[in-house]
Design a protein around this motif. Sequence first.
Motif, PDB file in Angstrom:
ATOM      1  N   ARG A 172     -28.339 -21.573  48.639  1.00 17.12           N
ATOM      2  CA  ARG A 172     -28.682 -22.762  49.370  1.00 17.12           C
ATOM      3  C   ARG A 172     -27.880 -23.875  48.934  1.00 17.12           C
ATOM      4  NH1 ARG A 172     -34.094 -22.844  51.002  1.00 17.12           N
ATOM      5  NH2 ARG A 172     -34.165 -24.789  51.648  1.00 17.12           N
ATOM      6  N   LYS A 173     -27.637 -24.547  50.227  1.00 17.08           N
ATOM      7  CA  LYS A 173     -26.755 -25.617  50.239  1.00 17.08           C
ATOM      8  C   LYS A 173     -27.570 -26.808  49.133  1.00 17.08           C
ATOM      9  CE  LYS A 173     -25.584 -25.532  54.581  1.00 17.08           C
ATOM     10  NZ  LYS A 173     -25.653 -26.442  55.853  1.00 17.08           N
ATOM     11  N   GLY A 174     -26.706 -27.433  48.265  1.00 15.80           N
ATOM     12  CA  GLY A 174     -27.162 -28.530  47.566  1.00 15.80           C
ATOM     13  C   GLY A 174     -27.953 -29.721  48.372  1.00 15.80           C
ATOM     14  N   GLY A 175     -29.050 -30.034  47.938  1.00 16.35           N
ATOM     15  CA  GLY A 175     -29.783 -31.063  48.936  1.00 16.35           C
ATOM     16  C   GLY A 175     -29.186 -32.430  48.287  1.00 16.35           C
ATOM     17  N   VAL A 176     -30.034 -33.433  48.553  1.00 16.59           N
ATOM     18  CA  VAL A 176     -29.579 -34.973  48.073  1.00 16.59           C
ATOM     19  C   VAL A 176     -31.024 -35.205  47.300  1.00 16.59           C
ATOM     20  CG1 VAL A 176     -28.390 -35.488  50.480  1.00 16.59           C
ATOM     21  CG2 VAL A 176     -30.949 -35.727  50.229  1.00 16.59           C
ATOM     22  N   LYS A 177     -30.681 -36.278  46.517  1.00 12.20           N
ATOM     23  CA  LYS A 177     -31.645 -37.032  45.865  1.00 12.20           C
ATOM     24  C   LYS A 177     -32.179 -38.363  46.511  1.00 12.20           C
ATOM     25  CE  LYS A 177     -31.510 -34.789  41.592  1.00 12.20           C
ATOM     26  NZ  LYS A 177     -30.646 -34.825  40.311  1.00 12.20           N
ATOM     27  N   VAL A 178     -33.374 -38.339  46.638  1.00  9.26           N
ATOM     28  CA  VAL A 178     -33.774 -39.653  47.298  1.00  9.26           C
ATOM     29  C   VAL A 178     -34.447 -40.685  46.334  1.00  9.26           C
ATOM     30  CG1 VAL A 178     -34.700 -38.436  49.455  1.00  9.26           C
ATOM     31  CG2 VAL A 178     -36.371 -38.597  47.550  1.00  9.26           C
TER      32      VAL A 178
ATOM     33  N   LEU B  15     -38.169 -40.345  50.920  1.00 10.38           N
ATOM     34  CA  LEU B  15     -38.803 -39.051  51.150  1.00 10.38           C
ATOM     35  C   LEU B  15     -39.384 -38.696  52.392  1.00 10.38           C
ATOM     36  CD1 LEU B  15     -38.926 -36.172  49.989  1.00 10.38           C
ATOM     37  CD2 LEU B  15     -40.896 -36.765  48.714  1.00 10.38           C
TER      38      LEU B  15
ATOM     39  N   VAL C 215     -40.187 -31.700  59.485  1.00 13.99           N
ATOM     40  CA  VAL C 215     -41.106 -30.760  59.123  1.00 13.99           C
ATOM     41  C   VAL C 215     -42.578 -31.177  59.180  1.00 13.99           C
ATOM     42  CG1 VAL C 215     -39.699 -28.854  58.010  1.00 13.99           C
ATOM     43  CG2 VAL C 215     -40.524 -31.013  56.764  1.00 13.99           C
TER      44      VAL C 215
ATOM     45  N   ILE D   4     -35.842 -18.905  37.166  1.00  8.56           N
ATOM     46  CA  ILE D   4     -35.324 -17.949  38.172  1.00  8.56           C
ATOM     47  C   ILE D   4     -36.497 -17.098  38.783  1.00  8.56           C
ATOM     48  CG2 ILE D   4     -33.984 -15.729  38.280  1.00  8.56           C
ATOM     49  CD1 ILE D   4     -31.997 -16.740  36.354  1.00  8.56           C
TER      50      ILE D   4
ATOM     51  N   LYS E 271     -37.307 -19.391  47.400  1.00  8.63           N
ATOM     52  CA  LYS E 271     -35.885 -19.945  47.796  1.00  8.63           C
ATOM     53  C   LYS E 271     -35.435 -19.825  49.391  1.00  8.63           C
ATOM     54  CE  LYS E 271     -33.339 -16.456  45.382  1.00  8.63           C
ATOM     55  NZ  LYS E 271     -32.848 -15.562  46.588  1.00  8.63           N
TER      56      LYS E 271
ATOM     57  N   SER F  81     -37.540 -20.716  51.939  1.00  7.35           N
ATOM     58  CA  SER F  81     -38.535 -21.756  52.568  1.00  7.35           C
ATOM     59  C   SER F  81     -37.599 -22.655  53.252  1.00  7.35           C
ATOM     60  CB  SER F  81     -39.187 -22.724  51.651  1.00  7.35           C
ATOM     61  OG  SER F  81     -40.076 -21.935  50.671  1.00  7.35           O
TER      62      SER F  81
ATOM     63  N   VAL G 228     -37.548 -25.760  54.308  1.00  8.67           N
ATOM     64  CA  VAL G 228     -37.189 -27.223  53.532  1.00  8.67           C
ATOM     65  C   VAL G 228     -37.962 -27.237  52.209  1.00  8.67           C
ATOM     66  CG1 VAL G 228     -37.481 -29.765  53.564  1.00  8.67           C
ATOM     67  CG2 VAL G 228     -36.688 -28.599  55.655  1.00  8.67           C
ATOM     68  N   ILE G 229     -37.209 -27.300  51.124  1.00  8.14           N
ATOM     69  CA  ILE G 229     -37.708 -27.622  49.783  1.00  8.14           C
ATOM     70  C   ILE G 229     -37.686 -29.058  49.312  1.00  8.14           C
ATOM     71  CG2 ILE G 229     -37.726 -26.815  47.443  1.00  8.14           C
ATOM     72  CD1 ILE G 229     -36.285 -24.054  48.330  1.00  8.14           C
ATOM     73  N   VAL G 230     -38.778 -29.432  48.867  1.00 13.75           N
ATOM     74  CA  VAL G 230     -39.016 -31.024  48.198  1.00 13.75           C
ATOM     75  C   VAL G 230     -39.140 -30.613  46.655  1.00 13.75           C
ATOM     76  CG1 VAL G 230     -40.279 -33.065  47.933  1.00 13.75           C
ATOM     77  CG2 VAL G 230     -39.635 -32.088  50.371  1.00 13.75           C
TER      78      VAL G 230
ATOM     79  N   PHE H 139     -33.901 -28.623  41.361  1.00 13.61           N
ATOM     80  CA  PHE H 139     -33.187 -29.745  42.151  1.00 13.61           C
ATOM     81  C   PHE H 139     -31.623 -29.029  42.966  1.00 13.61           C
ATOM     82  CE2 PHE H 139     -35.225 -33.189  39.598  1.00 13.61           C
ATOM     83  CZ  PHE H 139     -35.820 -33.630  40.641  1.00 13.61           C
ATOM     84  N   GLN H 140     -31.413 -27.874  42.128  1.00  5.71           N
ATOM     85  CA  GLN H 140     -30.248 -27.267  42.914  1.00  5.71           C
ATOM     86  C   GLN H 140     -30.571 -26.286  44.010  1.00  5.71           C
ATOM     87  OE1 GLN H 140     -28.890 -24.888  39.536  1.00  5.71           O
ATOM     88  NE2 GLN H 140     -28.591 -26.580  38.096  1.00  5.71           N
ATOM     89  N   VAL H 141     -31.793 -26.252  44.345  1.00  5.89           N
ATOM     90  CA  VAL H 141     -32.078 -25.697  45.467  1.00  5.89           C
ATOM     91  C   VAL H 141     -33.067 -26.687  46.444  1.00  5.89           C
ATOM     92  CG1 VAL H 141     -32.455 -23.287  44.419  1.00  5.89           C
ATOM     93  CG2 VAL H 141     -34.478 -24.502  44.598  1.00  5.89           C
ATOM     94  N   ALA H 142     -33.218 -27.737  46.084  1.00  9.00           N
ATOM     95  CA  ALA H 142     -34.135 -28.637  46.682  1.00  9.00           C
ATOM     96  C   ALA H 142     -33.399 -29.122  47.855  1.00  9.00           C
ATOM     97  CB  ALA H 142     -34.875 -29.507  45.853  1.00  9.00           C
ATOM     98  N   ASP H 143     -33.878 -29.370  48.939  1.00 13.21           N
ATOM     99  CA  ASP H 143     -33.218 -30.116  49.935  1.00 13.21           C
ATOM    100  C   ASP H 143     -33.365 -31.795  49.847  1.00 13.21           C
ATOM    101  OD1 ASP H 143     -32.215 -28.308  52.353  1.00 13.21           O
ATOM    102  OD2 ASP H 143     -34.227 -27.684  51.522  1.00 13.21           O
ATOM    103  N   TYR H 144     -34.363 -32.014  49.347  1.00 15.25           N
ATOM    104  CA  TYR H 144     -34.748 -33.246  48.870  1.00 15.25           C
ATOM    105  C   TYR H 144     -35.281 -33.418  47.472  1.00 15.25           C
ATOM    106  CZ  TYR H 144     -34.241 -33.743  53.822  1.00 15.25           C
ATOM    107  OH  TYR H 144     -33.812 -33.736  55.018  1.00 15.25           O
ATOM    108  N   GLY H 145     -34.700 -34.042  46.517  1.00 16.32           N
ATOM    109  CA  GLY H 145     -35.206 -34.122  45.232  1.00 16.32           C
ATOM    110  C   GLY H 145     -35.637 -35.557  44.887  1.00 16.32           C
TER     111      GLY H 145
END
Lengths: 249, 315
Positions: free
Chosen positions: A226-232, A238, A248, B269, B276, B278, B280-282, B293-299
């Motif tokens: 998965r591409k690394g996301g961003v921190k909000v 958020l 979504v 894991i 994984k 999904s 969009v992952i928050v 946080f390494q797989v989350a789109d928004y952390g």
Amino acid sequence: MKVLVPVKRVVDYNVKVRVRSDNSGVDLNGVKMAINPFDEIAVEEAVRLRENQLASEVIVVSCGSAASQETLRTALAMGADRAILVESDAELQPLAVARLLKAVADREQPGLVICGKQAIDDDANQTGQMLAALMGVGQATFASRLVVEGSAIQVTREVDGGLETLALKLPAVVTADLRLNEPRYATLPNIMKAKKKPLEALPAASLGVDIAPRLRHGRHEEPAPRKGGVKVADVAELVGKLKNEAKVI
Amino acid sequence: MKTLVIAEHDNTRLAGATRHAVTAAALLGGEVELLVAGDNCGAVVDEAARVAGVSRVIRVEAPFYRDLLAENLAALVLSLVQLKLYGNVLAGSSAWGKNLAPRIAALLDVAQVSDVVKISGRGCYQRPIYAGNVLVGVESDEAVQVLTVRTTAFDSAGDVAVDGAPAPVEVAEAGPDLGLSTLLRREISRSERPELGAAKIVVSGGRGLGNGDNYQRVLTPLADRLGAALGASRAAVDAGYVPNDYQVGQTGKIVAPGLYVAVGISGAIQHLAGMKDSGVIVAINKDPDAPIFQVADYGLVADLFEAVPALTATL
């Protein structure tokens, strides 16, 4: 009643496996190996049955190379009484393992077989069910509770949506889920004692069953990360991202 | 070559997993027939006959199929395969399908392929191993291909058009009652929420919630607001916050909703293996180094006890 517990030597659950650069398989060089965690739970359950006088003997069996002796010793140190290594250096797929275990069961005549529900390497989740079919006995997979009552058992299973409890005649095959018990740690004195417990090695060929692989495994690859996301910064940001960027909600 | 999909149901409704299996079955080529074995399961037969892509429904009723236990069902499928020469047998890889399919394969004396995520043609598949960390191509020449298919990897088959004709229903004879197992009871959670495996939004909680009361107090309002299913990490289930059927992960449910909100979940894991894919992952967690946080789109690095109620209030 004898209880037979099949155990498998697998990559330790903490290891993050890597695919070989030629995509031919998983690189197992120098990787830490261990008893399959679900099989460890199965061993624990069987040992508890013997401790509670519900079983007379716990026999652990592993199908694989000579290195699987180490896995069997682990199970003996947990309290199993004796071990059988069905030795083969060939690739053993679930149907082949089920056939080998059936041959061992024919010889040992266990009242109950307790397997782990799946091995954490191939994640097939097949061997216990296949063994039950070949033995012509009932099966209770994904067990979270096992009660032995004379010549029958009651098994609570973890199913989608909740739990179900089955009654089975013995002999039967049970496969252990995570919450069946918490396996004990082998103590040093028990590890020493386990070295003296009987471990019989049988060449797989001596059991007279077809163990040729039926499936061919081709290209191995790691799934696209998965591409690394961003921190909000906060909840407002958020919600903004979810509404306007990801759309979504 | 015909394919037999085995319907999972409760004698009232067809389980969602079966519709995904029908979609996968179509990729094998040939006609797709759906076996509905049960007891007083007419409603399921009617529903099954309207699933798009099903060319025939095989109806088999007997009291000993009521609970869909593996022993009698596998014996029935064996006789149907021998009688009707199915080339493929499929089930969804739900707990039910995983319990049943290997027993069928062993009776047929063929290898089984579990958790198929891609079908490139009959005998040519891809499946995850090592908790989803590796995908492997699998080829099989078996006379009968017995597969369980991961429901998140194949779309759900819809219904035929309202004015379209349902598939014909053929009644077949019951197989033997082996009498090897009996269902004593089922304790199935009843909930107004969407089913975890099929929900478009999942709100999942982990050890960070601290206890079961907190889990309910903090997550339920958010799930209500979002119309989401509730899930949990293995750690939260093991600690007794919620029942086992909430567990998302390698050994629990595999989910792939459009939005997955992980609250107080570190991201082991085995948990990532279950979510994984999904959309969009928050992730909301106070530990900035949590692997989730390494797989989350928004952390969001925050105290969940403040952030989640604030999120619920903002939505």
